[in-house]
Structures are given as structure tokens and as C-alpha cells.
Design an enzyme around this catalytic site. Structure first.
Site, PDB file in Angstrom:
ATOM      1  N   HIS A   1      38.957  30.306  39.817  1.00 46.51           N
ATOM      2  CA  HIS A   1      38.625  29.476  38.648  1.00 46.51           C
ATOM      3  C   HIS A   1      37.977  30.402  37.608  1.00 46.51           C
ATOM      4  CE1 HIS A   1      37.659  26.015  36.346  1.00 46.51           C
ATOM      5  NE2 HIS A   1      36.738  25.437  37.090  1.00 46.51           N
TER       6      HIS A   1
ATOM      7  N   HIS B   1      48.837  28.807  36.875  1.00 44.33           N
ATOM      8  CA  HIS B   1      47.891  27.732  36.578  1.00 44.33           C
ATOM      9  C   HIS B   1      48.373  26.453  37.241  1.00 44.33           C
ATOM     10  CE1 HIS B   1      45.189  25.128  34.332  1.00 44.33           C
ATOM     11  NE2 HIS B   1      44.502  26.219  34.067  1.00 44.33           N
TER      12      HIS B   1
ATOM     13  N   ASP C   1      42.542  33.658  31.318  1.00 44.97           N
ATOM     14  CA  ASP C   1      41.701  34.756  31.808  1.00 44.97           C
ATOM     15  C   ASP C   1      42.379  36.114  31.752  1.00 44.97           C
ATOM     16  OD1 ASP C   1      39.405  33.315  32.415  1.00 44.97           O
ATOM     17  OD2 ASP C   1      40.347  32.498  34.203  1.00 44.97           O
TER      18      ASP C   1
HETATM   19  N1  CMC Z   1      50.068  35.754  41.741  1.00 43.74           N
HETATM   20  C1  CMC Z   1      51.070  35.708  42.640  1.00 43.74           C
HETATM   21  N2  CMC Z   1      51.585  34.575  43.142  1.00 43.74           N
HETATM   22  C2  CMC Z   1      51.044  33.432  42.701  1.00 43.74           C
HETATM   23  C3  CMC Z   1      50.001  33.396  41.758  1.00 43.74           C
HETATM   24  C4  CMC Z   1      49.511  34.618  41.274  1.00 43.74           C
HETATM   25  N3  CMC Z   1      48.535  34.657  40.370  1.00 43.74           N
HETATM   26  N4  CMC Z   1      49.653  32.120  41.514  1.00 43.74           N
HETATM   27  C5  CMC Z   1      50.457  31.366  42.280  1.00 43.74           C
HETATM   28  N5  CMC Z   1      51.299  32.163  42.998  1.00 43.74           N
HETATM   29  C6  CMC Z   1      52.368  31.727  43.887  1.00 43.74           C
HETATM   30  C7  CMC Z   1      51.831  31.247  45.208  1.00 43.74           C
HETATM   31  O1  CMC Z   1      51.734  32.297  46.160  1.00 43.74           O
HETATM   32  C8  CMC Z   1      52.847  30.203  45.592  1.00 43.74           C
HETATM   33  O2  CMC Z   1      53.997  30.869  46.065  1.00 43.74           O
HETATM   34  P1  CMC Z   1      54.875  30.224  47.283  1.00 43.74           P
HETATM   35  O3  CMC Z   1      55.433  28.961  46.696  1.00 43.74           O
HETATM   36  O4  CMC Z   1      55.889  31.267  47.608  1.00 43.74           O
HETATM   37  O5  CMC Z   1      53.899  29.962  48.391  1.00 43.74           O
HETATM   38  C9  CMC Z   1      53.243  29.570  44.253  1.00 43.74           C
HETATM   39  O6  CMC Z   1      53.003  30.612  43.282  1.00 43.74           O
HETATM   40  C10 CMC Z   1      52.412  28.334  43.882  1.00 43.74           C
HETATM   41  O7  CMC Z   1      51.023  28.696  43.964  1.00 43.74           O
HETATM   42  P2  CMC Z   1      49.857  27.703  44.332  1.00 43.74           P
HETATM   43  O8  CMC Z   1      48.730  28.488  44.896  1.00 43.74           O
HETATM   44  O9  CMC Z   1      50.404  26.563  45.140  1.00 43.74           O
HETATM   45  O10 CMC Z   1      49.507  27.148  42.892  1.00 43.74           O
HETATM   46  P3  CMC Z   1      48.194  26.371  42.523  1.00 43.74           P
HETATM   47  O11 CMC Z   1      48.543  25.441  41.445  1.00 43.74           O
HETATM   48  O12 CMC Z   1      47.538  25.825  43.731  1.00 43.74           O
HETATM   49  O13 CMC Z   1      47.239  27.553  41.992  1.00 43.74           O
HETATM   50  C11 CMC Z   1      46.024  29.019  40.640  1.00 43.74           C
HETATM   51  C12 CMC Z   1      46.885  27.760  40.679  1.00 43.74           C
HETATM   52  C13 CMC Z   1      45.462  29.214  39.232  1.00 43.74           C
HETATM   53  C14 CMC Z   1      44.853  28.876  41.616  1.00 43.74           C
HETATM   54  C15 CMC Z   1      46.893  30.226  41.050  1.00 43.74           C
HETATM   55  O14 CMC Z   1      47.979  30.360  40.163  1.00 43.74           O
HETATM   56  C16 CMC Z   1      46.094  31.512  41.130  1.00 43.74           C
HETATM   57  O15 CMC Z   1      45.490  31.796  42.165  1.00 43.74           O
HETATM   58  N6  CMC Z   1      46.084  32.334  40.028  1.00 43.74           N
HETATM   59  C17 CMC Z   1      45.288  33.538  40.008  1.00 43.74           C
HETATM   60  C18 CMC Z   1      43.850  33.183  39.712  1.00 43.74           C
HETATM   61  C19 CMC Z   1      43.638  32.818  38.262  1.00 43.74           C
HETATM   62  O16 CMC Z   1      44.115  33.507  37.358  1.00 43.74           O
HETATM   63  N7  CMC Z   1      42.896  31.747  38.047  1.00 43.74           N
HETATM   64  C20 CMC Z   1      42.519  31.316  36.697  1.00 43.74           C
HETATM   65  C21 CMC Z   1      43.086  29.992  36.353  1.00 43.74           C
HETATM   66  S1  CMC Z   1      42.922  29.661  34.599  1.00 43.74           S
HETATM   67  C22 CMC Z   1      41.220  29.488  34.357  1.00 43.74           C
HETATM   68  C23 CMC Z   1      40.689  28.243  34.909  1.00 43.74           C
HETATM   69  O17 CMC Z   1      41.093  27.176  34.453  1.00 43.74           O
HETATM   70  O18 CMC Z   1      39.825  28.340  35.790  1.00 43.74           O
END
Ligand code: CMC
Length: 435
Positions: A272, A311, A367
Site C-alpha cells: 500500500h 493496482h 508510487d
Molecule cells: N509485479 C508482478 N506481478 C504482479 C504485480 C507486480 N507489481 N502486481 C500483480 N501481479 C500479478 C500477480 O502475481 C498475479 O499474477 P497471477 O495471476 O499469475 O497469479 C496477478 O498480477 C494479479 O495480482 P493480484 O495480487 O491478484 O492483484 P491485486 O489486485 O490483489 O494486487 C497490488 C494489487 C497493488 C497489491 C499488486 O498489483 C502489487 O502488489 N503491486 C506492487 C505494490 C504496489 O505498487 N502497490 C501500490 C499500489 S498503489 C498505491 C496505493 O493505493 O496504496
């Protein structure tokens, strides 16, 4: 459509019993509680909805922030984020979020006066900050000290009194930058700089952070404007993890200081508000442009994530990231370029061409570039999530206010599907055997 009531509805047939249920649809949504009528036996609890991490569950009706994640749209109270970033200030945007309308001149002056005149913190809070270890993470200090403010304002517990809530909102918006800056000064062993009420909200924060020997601190207007815009972009983002923490904790009616502490803690995590800090560490770890393809290959192989990408809501380019990327040029002109920018641009270029990221709709989020700007401005990496917390405070407060005014809201209490042992007899320790 329900034939009897003419209301849009969902017809559910329970194949276990053959019974048919009409579930009303309102605002494109069905009420989870309506599913409780669905049962096989009368003495059953009834059907629940299972939604770990609330990926498809609306927890409130809100009029604050609108996001269309597919189209990359973000609006506060109906105003596009691009227009607010271009024309407004952070404090004006804060007023908008909290009160629902942009302020008239008189309202704005009064608002700025109130926020400006609540910036000081009790000396005991300063002493508390001094008692942390020199290398304490400022986010940990911020979460602890904002919770401690609860003990200085016991009347804040009266959360059903709107005037009282407003007073605490002034205090929180005004004091978060002071707590943040004092935490930073402590970590670098420098004396605290007390607020200067002649400066703008952002100018004063920069003063408390960076003033050294000068008698009067004058913020660089380019950096002051850039930080103001960054704060606007971070001010609210509807029901994210930290806002849900604010609403969830606030739903049991503690004072807002401890609820903001909970929201700050939620924001601290690397998924986050800690992500911009993680982006910088990742860029440093990559080290140079040539190593980007190898890093991307590892991410695709499941070794870590590309921080600052992806995201839960945006499935296209985060509109905040677009604004930040454009603004970066002006900042780097004033501060000199950040060598990590080259790596970030190369990462974005490669990632946006890769099938892995395209098929998963992973684009740069807010970010990805914000950390580079913060670093160029002189903020240490540890302070990045703290900056996010200062800006988001007003969003948390607006959501908290909305929750308390909403007659449908109650103490937050999700259900669970119990999969543990069924009832069993207690056995003395010397008789216990494990299979
Ligand atoms: N790098 C590589 N793979 C990713 C990433 C990433 N940053 N984000 C998601 N994926 C992949 C994930 O491994 C999954 O792949 P598979 O379907 O093969 O298992 C797929 O994409 C869907 O991911 P998810 O974890 O189910 O997606 P989510 O909606 O639960 O997660 C997130 C959203 C923001 C937590 C995630 O994209 C992430 O960890 N990003 C990196 C951290 C980040 O930049 N966070 C800041 C968010 S914006 C600021 C805020 O609002 O806080």
C-alpha cells in the site's frame, strides 16, 4: 424485474431445494443480507457471501471519490483529479473532500486559518518522539504519536458531535506534518523546527523538515507547488486498505486519533503506502539500465514483484501516475536529475511491452514515479510513506465523517466460514497423543 414490485431484481434458484428467490437490485448491487433467506432447513443460519479481501463487495454508499479503473478516471466529489491538480491547492482540495464543495473565498480563508493555527503539538509529544531510537522508522513514530494525541484531547471521544469532529479534523490535518517533520528531525539528530504560520501548509512542512541555520525559511516555489500537487493526488482513493481500516476501527466509535493511527499502520505496508519506498529500493537494487531486462525476467518467473506496478482497481494507467510523470520534468529541472529515473523509464518501457504485464493489466501506479520526485526534493526514503499519510489524513477523515453520518453503518463485523474442528472433549496434558 420483480413482476410484483416492478423493481429490478435477481432471480435465484436454489438447486438444493428448487426454491426460487427474488433478490432486489439497487444501484447495480444486491444486499448480502437478502441471501440469508436462502436456506435448506428453517433452523439454518442461511446463505452467506464469501469474498476474501473484499474484491467484489461494496461496504458503503459513498459520495466522496469516484474511480473508473478501466478508463483510468479519478474524481473527488465529481471534480477530475487532473483539474484539481492543475488549478487547486491541497488545502482547498482537503476542504472539498471533507465538506463536499469547493470553498468560497471566506470559507477558504477561515479553513486555512484554522488549519494553520493548530499546527503546534504539546511538548510532551515532542519528548515522546525524542525517546525513540535514533534509527526508528518515522512511520512507526507517526503511528505511535498520532495515537498518543488521543490522550491530549479526551473530548475527541465524543464522536457523535459534529462540531467536536470538525475540531479534531483541524487538529489532525494541521498536526500530521508537525509529527512527521519532528520524527524526521529526530532520526537525523537535528533540533526540531517549530511551525511557521506565515508559510503555506506545504511551505511550513518543508520549513519544519529542512530549515537549518537560516532565520527565515523560504521554500523553493517549484518544489512547494510539486509537493502540493503530490498531496492532492494522494488525498483520497475511496475504499483502499487504510481507508477501510479507518472506517473499520472508527465503526466502534473510538476517537479519530487512534483510528488514524490504525489507518497509518495499514498504509505502512509495502503493498500500500510503503510501495514508493519499495520502488526506490528496487531501483537501487537494479542499479543500472542494462540490468533491467534481467530484473523483469525474474519478476515474470515469480521472483518478487515489480513495485509501483499494478493496482486492485486501475486496470489501465493510473491517472495519478500520468500527472506525476509530467510534473517530474519541472522538479528535476529545479533539483537536477535523479539517476534512478533512467532505470525507471527503461523498466516502464520494457514492462509495458511484455505479455506478462499486458495480460495482467499491470501499469505504473501512483508510487512508481512519486518516490523519485520525493528523493530529488531531499526526502529520505523512510519518509515516503509518511508523506502519503499526511496527504491521506483528510481522505481518512472524510470517509470517517461519512461513515458516522450514515444511518446504515454499524460496527464492522465480517462473517467467516468456519472450517476448524467440530466440538471435542478436553484431554489432560499427559493423555494427549498426536497422530
Ligand atoms: N509485479 C508482478 N506481478 C504482479 C504485480 C507486480 N507489481 N502486481 C500483480 N501481479 C500479478 C500477480 O502475481 C498475479 O499474477 P497471477 O495471476 O499469475 O497469479 C496477478 O498480477 C494479479 O495480482 P493480484 O495480487 O491478484 O492483484 P491485486 O489486485 O490483489 O494486487 C497490488 C494489487 C497493488 C497489491 C499488486 O498489483 C502489487 O502488489 N503491486 C506492487 C505494490 C504496489 O505498487 N502497490 C501500490 C499500489 S498503489 C498505491 C496505493 O493505493 O496504496
Amino acid at each position: 424485474m420483480d413482476q410484483r414490485t416492478d423493481q429490478p431484481s435477481l432471480t435465484v434458484i436454489d438447486n438444493r431445494t428448487g426454491k426460487k428467490y427474488e433478490i432486489p437490485i439497487e444501484d447495480g448491487t444486491v444486499r448480502a443480507l437478502d441471501f440469508r433467506r436462502i436456506k435448506v432447513r428453517e433452523d439454518e443460519f442461511g446463505m452467506m457471501l464469501y469474498d476474501p479481501a473484499f474484491t467484489n463487495t461494496a461496504s458503503c454508499r459513498s459520495r466522496i471519490t469516484y474511480i473508473d479503473g478501466d478508463k483510468g478516471i479519478l474524481e473527488y466529489r465529481g471534480y477530475p483529479i487532473e483539474e484539481l491538480a492543475e488549478n487547486s491547492t491541497y488545502l482547498e482540495t482537503a476542504y472539498l473532500l471533507l465538506n463536499g464543495e469547493l470553498p468560497h473565498q471566506g470559507e477558504f480563508q477561515d479553513w486555512v486559518y484554522q488549519v494553520t493555527h493548530h499546527t503546534f503539538i504539546h511538548e510532551n509529544v515532542k519528548n515522546m518522539i525524542d525517546s525513540f531510537r535514533y534509527d526508528a522508522h518515522p512511520m512507526g513514530i507517526l503511528a505511535s504519536t498520532v495515537a498518543a494525541l488521543s490522550t491530549f484531547y479526551p473530548e475527541a471521544k465524543n464522536v457523535m458531535d459534529p462540531e467536536n469532529r470538525q475540531r479534531q479534523a483541524f487538529r489532525l490535518i494541521a498536526k500530521m506534518p508537525t509529527l512527521a517533520a519532528f520524527s524526521y528531525r529526530h532520526s537525523v539528530g537535528m533540533p526540531c523546527v517549530y511551525p511557521d504560520n506565515d508559510l503555506s501548509y506545504i511551505g511550513n512542512f518543508l520549513n519544519m523538515m529542512f530549515r537549518t541555520t537560516e532565520l527565515k525559511y523560504t521554500p523553493d516555489p517549484v518544489l512547494e507547488k510539486a509537493l502540493d500537487v503530490l498531496f492532492i493526488l494522494h488525498a483520497d482513493h475511496e475504499q483502499n486498505c487504510s481507508t477501510s481500516a479507518m472506517r473499520g476501527v472508527g465503526s466502534s466509535h473510538p476517537d479519530p486519533y487512534v483510528s488514524i493511527a490504525a489507518a497509518t499502520a495499514a498504509l505502512y505496508g509495502p503493498l500500500h503506502g510503503g510501495a514508493n519506498e519499495a520502488v526506490l529500493r528496487m531501483l537501487r537494487q537494479i542499479g543500472n539500465r542494462q540490468r533491467v531486462p534481467e530484473f523483469v525476467k525474474n519478476v515474470k518467473a515469480g521472483e518478487g514483484r515489480l513495485m509501483g506496478f499494478g493496482h486492485r482497481v486501475y486496470k489501465s494507467y493510473d491517472p495519478r501516475a500520468k500527472i506525476i510523470k509530467r510534473m517530474a520534468d519541472a522538479v528535476f529541472e529545479a533539483t537536477g536529475s535523479n539517476p534512478l529515473l533512467e532505470i525507471a523509464l527503461e523498466l516502464e518501457r520494457i514492462a509495458l511491452e511484455e505479455e506478462y504485464f499486458v495480460t495482467r493489466q499491470l501499469y505504473p501506479n501512483v508510487d512508481f514515479y512519486s518516490g523519485l520526485i520525493y528523493q530529488a526534493m531531499g526526502f529520505p526514503v523512510d519518509m515516503f510513506p509518511v508523506l502519503f499519510a499526511i496527504a491521506r489524513t483528510v481522505g481518512w477523515l472524510a470517509q470517517w465523517e461519512e461513515m458516522l453520518r450514515d444511518p446504515e453503518q454499524k460496527i464492522a463485523r465480517p462473517r467467516q466460514i468456519y472450517l476448524g474442528e467440530s466440538k471435542r472433549a478436553w484431554v489432560p496434558r499427559d493423555k494427549r497423543v498426536r497422530a
